[in-house]
Motif scaffolding. Structure first.
Motif, PDB file in Angstrom:
ATOM      1  N   GLU A 246       0.818  -1.215   0.000  1.00  0.00           N
ATOM      2  CA  GLU A 246       0.000   0.000   0.000  1.00  0.00           C
ATOM      3  C   GLU A 246       0.854   1.268   0.000  1.00  0.00           C
ATOM      4  N   GLY A 247       2.156   1.121  -0.083  1.00  0.00           N
ATOM      5  CA  GLY A 247       3.043   2.284  -0.172  1.00  0.00           C
ATOM      6  C   GLY A 247       4.439   1.796  -0.512  1.00  0.00           C
ATOM      7  N   LEU A 248       5.253   2.694  -1.081  1.00  0.00           N
ATOM      8  CA  LEU A 248       6.595   2.276  -1.501  1.00  0.00           C
ATOM      9  C   LEU A 248       7.538   2.074  -0.318  1.00  0.00           C
ATOM     10  N   ALA A 249       7.158   2.568   0.862  1.00  0.00           N
ATOM     11  CA  ALA A 249       7.980   2.293   2.047  1.00  0.00           C
ATOM     12  C   ALA A 249       8.020   0.797   2.327  1.00  0.00           C
ATOM     13  N   GLU A 250       7.009   0.070   1.845  1.00  0.00           N
ATOM     14  CA  GLU A 250       6.957  -1.382   2.061  1.00  0.00           C
ATOM     15  C   GLU A 250       7.787  -2.156   1.038  1.00  0.00           C
ATOM     16  N   LEU A 251       8.234  -1.455  -0.024  1.00  0.00           N
ATOM     17  CA  LEU A 251       8.848  -2.204  -1.139  1.00  0.00           C
ATOM     18  C   LEU A 251      10.169  -2.898  -0.767  1.00  0.00           C
ATOM     19  N   PRO A 252      11.112  -2.208  -0.118  1.00  0.00           N
ATOM     20  CA  PRO A 252      12.375  -2.914   0.172  1.00  0.00           C
ATOM     21  C   PRO A 252      12.142  -4.235   0.910  1.00  0.00           C
ATOM     22  N   ALA A 253      11.315  -4.236   1.921  1.00  0.00           N
ATOM     23  CA  ALA A 253      11.054  -5.477   2.665  1.00  0.00           C
ATOM     24  C   ALA A 253      10.371  -6.512   1.787  1.00  0.00           C
ATOM     25  N   ALA A 254       9.494  -6.037   0.894  1.00  0.00           N
ATOM     26  CA  ALA A 254       8.796  -6.965   0.004  1.00  0.00           C
ATOM     27  C   ALA A 254       9.749  -7.635  -0.975  1.00  0.00           C
ATOM     28  N   LEU A 255      10.944  -7.023  -1.150  1.00  0.00           N
ATOM     29  CA  LEU A 255      11.949  -7.588  -2.042  1.00  0.00           C
ATOM     30  C   LEU A 255      13.067  -8.272  -1.265  1.00  0.00           C
ATOM     31  N   GLY A 256      12.799  -8.519   0.001  1.00  0.00           N
ATOM     32  CA  GLY A 256      13.768  -9.241   0.828  1.00  0.00           C
ATOM     33  C   GLY A 256      14.954  -8.407   1.252  1.00  0.00           C
ATOM     34  N   LEU A 257      14.830  -7.069   1.219  1.00  0.00           N
ATOM     35  CA  LEU A 257      15.939  -6.199   1.641  1.00  0.00           C
ATOM     36  C   LEU A 257      15.781  -5.782   3.104  1.00  0.00           C
TER      37      LEU A 257
END
Ligand code: MG
Length: 239
Positions: A228-239
């Protein structure tokens, strides 16, 4: 919230532009349409926005059904017409002038901003050594102009727009053109965008994993990976 299970960390993250990185100003919501209409003597009703927006989605879908998956400069006037009519419309000549004014406004980078979570996300991906690229259906504004206006050159290894390919997402040609430029296999990338049909299903059909960016939380019904936001993206990519 975030993905229950992160995706494998990709070599490249491909971003959609409109409503993913680029936030249109209120010029393109009820207040802006009312202001624009008023300049041409139209008394548009902002309370009718939800119906007007649905009418515009319907008109855009019908137009695409008729044209196929090709770049279509006629789509923007169809959308603007549907919204203005949906907000109450008025005399044809005045409606036409308001439509043209909206199209001019949509062509100007100044009428857009980056969502506030964009640069922190791009910085995090860059720091992790992940390459990034843009893939846009480029309705009414050029990708190169947007890259220049927002100084995205520092981040983006490549950018492909429907203006160059003549096709629009979800057409496979859009994705294969970009992956060819980048020299990566689709499976080594992840597509991030706000459209289930164009971004997510288009990418997955080409063998590229995808994440839906659902900023308004309207698509909790879908089963695709969703943030629901790009702040979640790094974790969603395993970072
Ligand atoms: Mg978009």
């Amino acid at each position: 919230m975030s993905l229950a299970q992160p995706l494998p960390t990709p070599k490249v993250v491909v971003f959609d532009l409109d409503y993913t990185l680029l936030r249109p100003s209120d010029q393109f919501e009820a207040p802006g349409y009312v202001r624009t209409g008023a300049r041409f003597g139209l008394a548009l009703d902002p309370a009718r926005w939800p119906q007007a927006e649905r009418a515009a989605y319907g008109a855009a879908a019908a137009r695409r059904e008729a044209t196929g998956l090709v770049h279509d400069d006629g789509l923007l006037p169809v959308i603007a017409h549907a919204i203005i009519d949906g907000l109450g419309g008025g005399p044809a000549a005045a409606v036409e002038k308001a439509v043209q004014a909206i199209i001019v406004a949509w062509s100007r980078a100044e009428n857009f901003g980056l969502y506030e979570d964009v640069l922190p996300c791009l910085d995090a991906l860059k720091a992790a050594g992940i390459r990034m690229a843009l893939l846009s259906n480029a309705l009414g504004h050029g990708v190169e102009e947007i890259v220049a206006h927002f100084a995205l050159d520092d981040y983006m290894a490549a950018a492909v727009s429907s203006l160059e390919t003549g096709a629009v997402k979800p057409a496979p040609r859009m994705f294969s053109t970009l992956f060819g430029l980048l020299g990566v296999a689709p499976a080594d990338a992840v597509m991030v965008g706000d459209s289930v049909e164009d971004d997510v299903k288009g990418a997955v059909a080409c063998g590229c994993p995808a994440i839906l960016l659902d900023r308004a939380g309207r698509r909790r019904d879908v089963t695709v990976p969703r943030i629901e936001g790009l702040a979640e993206l790094p974790a969603a990519l395993g970072l």
